[in-house]
Structures are given as C-alpha cells and as structure tokens.
Design an enzyme around this catalytic site. Structure first.
Site, PDB file in Angstrom:
ATOM      1  N   ARG A  33      50.019  44.515  83.385  1.00  0.00           N
ATOM      2  CA  ARG A  33      49.425  45.652  82.181  1.00  0.00           C
ATOM      3  C   ARG A  33      48.312  44.818  81.600  1.00  0.00           C
ATOM      4  NH1 ARG A  33      51.149  46.264  76.686  1.00  0.00           N
ATOM      5  NH2 ARG A  33      50.185  48.234  75.843  1.00  0.00           N
ATOM      6  N   ARG A  74      44.479  55.162  62.021  1.00  0.00           N
ATOM      7  CA  ARG A  74      44.782  54.004  61.136  1.00  0.00           C
ATOM      8  C   ARG A  74      44.438  53.983  59.756  1.00  0.00           C
ATOM      9  NH1 ARG A  74      46.093  49.656  64.528  1.00  0.00           N
ATOM     10  NH2 ARG A  74      45.508  50.026  66.918  1.00  0.00           N
ATOM     11  N   LYS A 220      52.070  58.267  78.904  1.00  0.00           N
ATOM     12  CA  LYS A 220      53.073  57.573  77.977  1.00  0.00           C
ATOM     13  C   LYS A 220      53.428  58.612  76.767  1.00  0.00           C
ATOM     14  CE  LYS A 220      51.232  53.711  76.165  1.00  0.00           C
ATOM     15  NZ  LYS A 220      50.299  52.927  75.563  1.00  0.00           N
ATOM     16  N   THR A 281      58.599  48.837  75.431  1.00  0.00           N
ATOM     17  CA  THR A 281      58.228  48.455  74.064  1.00  0.00           C
ATOM     18  C   THR A 281      59.704  47.638  73.285  1.00  0.00           C
ATOM     19  OG1 THR A 281      57.136  50.414  73.528  1.00  0.00           O
ATOM     20  CG2 THR A 281      57.940  49.224  71.474  1.00  0.00           C
TER      21      THR A 281
END
Length: 478
Positions: A33, A74, A220, A281
C-alpha cells in the site's frame, strides 16, 4: 502449509529501502500500500519500482495499492502545539480563527462546512475518538461545545461526528491529482477514502478511466452512512472491485461496541457479492514498538481470517514501526494457524441459488467438485482477466487455486484474492491439446503435485478472451 489469506503491507519511512521491501516479500507480503496522505509523488514512484524489482527477482507476483487521502476533516493548530482539555469546560471550533492561533479555549478548523453540518446536541469526536465534544451553541462562524471526554489535543487532529452525516465530498482536488499519478504508475488497485455512496465510486472510476488507468477500485468503508442500511452498503460494494473495512474512522462514527458486528457483516456481504475484502486498521498495533504481538491482536487477526476476509492490512506497523519484517512474519504465522481450523475447508456459498453466467457456473462447480473429490490437490484456472479465480476464491476451500495467466496486470491483481496463487503461463504459444498437460507439468515441476494426485482445470475454448471460461476437466497426474 502455504497461507491463503493475503497480507497488505503499507510502505513508509521504515520500509522504503530495497532491502526491507525484499524481506517483506519473502516474509509473506502480497500487496503493498502506498499511502498518498504522506510523501511526495517521487517517493511513491520509487517505492513502486522497488517493489516490482524485488518481486521479479524472487519470481513473485504482488499487487500495488494506491490509497487516496480523502476529505480528512481536521482542526487547525495551537500556539503551544497542544493543549489539555478538561471535562466540562467550554471549547470552541472557530472557522474565523487564524490557522495557528488555537489555545485552551478555541481552535480553528480547515473545513468551513462543519459549521453548517453541526447542530446543538451533536457529539464531535476528535483524534480518533480520544476527545469527545458536545455541541451546545451554533453561530455563523463557530460551534461552541462542552468537553465530555478530555485529554491532550495537538495540531491537525481529525474530526468525526458520531453517527456520521458530514457533507464532505469523497474526492478532493488533491485526490483528483493523485488519481492521475496512480494511473501513470499503473497501480493494480486504488482505494477511495470516505465514499458516501456508489456515486462517489462511479465518479472515481470515471476520473481514473479518463486518466488512462485501469486499476481495481477499492471502497474504504469508514462512514456511518455507508452501513446504515443494506441497500447503501450493497450499492457501494457493487460499484467497487474490492472493499476495505477501514476500522479506524468507522469505529469512531458508529462506536466501538458496534464495530465487530459491522465488520463481520461487511466481510460476509462482500463475499456474497463476489468482491474481495480487506480488513484494516490496528491489527498488530503493538508491534510498532514491540517484536511480539499481544494475544488480543493474535485473536483479532485470526478472527478476520476465520470470517474469510481476503486480506489483512498493516499500516503504521510496517510504514513507521521498529519491526516491519517481524510484523509480517508474525501475521503470516497467525494466518496459517487460523487456517488450520476446519471451518475454512467447506463452503455453502450460493449452494441454493441459480446462476446466470457460464463462467460463474464453471468456477463454483470446479471448487465444489474439488472440495468433495478425494485425492484432489489443486485447482488450475487458465484466465485472461482473473475473473474466474476471483469467483472461485469466494468459496471456502483448503485447496490452492492457481491462476495461470499471461498478462502481468492479471497476475498482480489476483495476488489479493484469498487462496489464489498467480502463475506466469502463456497458453497462446501452445497447441490447444498441449495446454492442460503443460499446466499440470508446471505444478509438478514446482513440487505442488505428485503422480496420482487429482487436479481440476478450468479454461475457455477461445484463448485470451475475457469472460470465456466454459469448460472444466478433471485429471489424474500422469
């Protein structure tokens, strides 16, 4: 015993050298990845080239997965780099505040639309859920909140809303440029971060095609709205070539208590719809700084394997950890141990359903026959696009599936499929009657078959034609 579940290893500062990449391949990495959230284009190009060189050196086929950053929402930055938030205090997310002027009472945000999306009573989760804020007031340029769960908060941490529903589009301007980069690099897979629905996946596919790319698209699953109903999830899966259970942001939005059940549901539904699925994850998180996994991590990986995920993914463990090679080796051991469980040897996939396609009928019939035929040791699929071995890999089986292909993109792409091993094979250079015997000889020369073993072979009457698999034969070696 060779593992069937594949390993995705993320490349980064700890794993960029030719030496480490080579060791990761030998340790069992099947997919690499490239995280487009970090690094420059030149970094990703160099790493991809290193992977290809190392794989060729050792006669291996590995896939390269580009991963788009997506709309990571963020906070901005603090004057003192970080602050401590106390339970019960007021803290403001202020869209008008200068980027570097955050303090204990307020901080700027990089996503202005958050003010419109938010409402009193909303729970906002910062830094992967470590900080929890309840919105108490909404103004034109700021959300006033009360700290429910406090702690240290530093610069540029992500924001999620419990239950999902933030309006950020899946593809940012940066992502659109990175799609062009991925196309130029000829990555085998491209992961789309934070898709909301099938439309986001279709848009990504249009952009990739326009850029000249042909990578398989990976959705995802990390937004709560993706799993809120079966139809939305099914639509996203069907618009994708593979699926990733992205447990970090997904867990923040739906809550830790719901995560395991949702993970199992995504894996099961992806397989039912004939799509490969990656579980990702924090699978071996402790190995960032430790040479051994915890027992909980061993159970986590093994549980995903027994649920029949196609692949398990490592992120910071291999990208920035102290023990990247040891982590892949440990994960390989866990996979092999879990695959010894009898649950993985038989399948009821689509047992009571009708088929509409000849290649799917042949693919599933071949695996059912091989599973129940005493003495059968392997399945050989002569394939152009990799579709037949992908369909075969949806069934539970203890037998290896060998994808005999002439095209490099097919050889690399099938490296993600559970139980499938690519083999370089040029049937177009042989007489039709010589193809099956030669395929058997290749596996015999490799020590995969012995005299007396039984093997199932599928192929199409017309070579080098996609979707043409229409025959199955059973042979006894020699």
């Amino acid at each position: 015993m060779q593992k069937r579940t594949k390993i995705v290893a993320t490349l980064g500062p700890s794993s960029s050298s030719d030496e480490v990449i080579e060791k990761l391949i030998l340790a069992g990495a099947d997919v690499f990845r490239l995280n487009f959230s970090h690094g420059e284009a030149s970094d990703h190009i160099a790493r991809a080239e290193s992977v290809r060189r190392a794989a060729k050196k050792h006669g291996r086929f590995v896939a390269i997965l580009g991963d788009l950053q997506g709309p990571k929402i963020r906070i901005a930055r603090f004057k003192e780099q970080k602050v401590h938030l106390d339970v019960g205090q007021t803290f403001t997310l202020n869209a008008s505040l200068a980027t570097d002027d955050g303090d204990k009472d307020q901080v700027g945000i990089d996503y202005q639309q958050l003010i419109n999306d938010g409402s009193p009573g909303d729970i906002l989760l910062l830094d992967d859920g470590r900080i929890e804020l309840e919105v108490t007031e909404k103004h034109s340029d700021r959300l006033v909140t009360r700290v429910v769960v406090g702690g240290w908060l530093s610069n540029n941490k992500g924001i999620n809303r419990q239950g999902g529903g933030l309006s950020a589009r899946a593809l940012t301007d940066k992502d659109k440029e990175d799609i062009k980069l991925a196309a130029s690099m000829k990555v085998d897979y491209l992961a789309v971060s934070f898709p909301r629905d099938a439309h986001d996946m279709n848009e990504a596919r249009e952009l990739l095609t326009a850029a000249g790319g042909s990578a398989g698209l990976v959705s995802k699953i990390e937004r709560a709205e993706c799993v809120q109903d079966d139809q939305t999830l099914d639509d996203i899966i069907m618009a994708s070539d593979a699926v990733m259970v992205a447990r970090g942001d997904l867990a923040v939005e739906i809550g830790d208590a719901e995560l395991v059940g949702v993970q199992k549901r995504i894996i099961s539904r992806s397989r039912q719809l004939n799509k490969p699925v990656i579980t990702a994850t924090q699978m071996m998180e402790s190995m960032i700084a430790s040479p051994m996994p915890t027992r909980a991590e061993v159970s986590d990986v093994a549980n995903a394997v027994l649920d029949y995920t196609d692949a398990v993914m490592l992120s910071a463990e291999t990208a920035a950890g102290d023990y990247p090679v040891e982590t892949v080796e440990a994960m390989s051991r866990i996979i092999i141990g879990a695959e010894r469980n009898p649950l993985s040897k038989r399948s009821r996939h689509r047992l009571h359903q009708d088929f509409h396609d000849m290649d799917e009928t042949i693919a599933l019939s071949a695996v059912y026959a091989a599973n129940h035929l005493i003495g059968c040791k392997a399945i050989i699929s002569l394939t152009e696009s990799g579709a037949t071995p992908r369909l075969m890999s949806r069934l539970r089986s203890h037998l290896p599936i060998y994808a005999f292909a002439r095209r490099e993109d097919t050889q690399n792409r099938v490296a993600l499929y559970r139980g499938v091993q690519p083999v370089d094979f040029h049937a177009d250079e042989m007489e039709p009657d010589a193809i099956n015997p030669r395929a058997i000889s290749v596996l015999k020369e490799r020590g995969c078959l012995e005299s007396g073993d039984i093997v199932v072979i599928t192929r199409g009457e017309y070579l080098n034609a996609q979707g043409g698999t229409n025959t199955m034969k059973i042979y006894q070696v020699d």
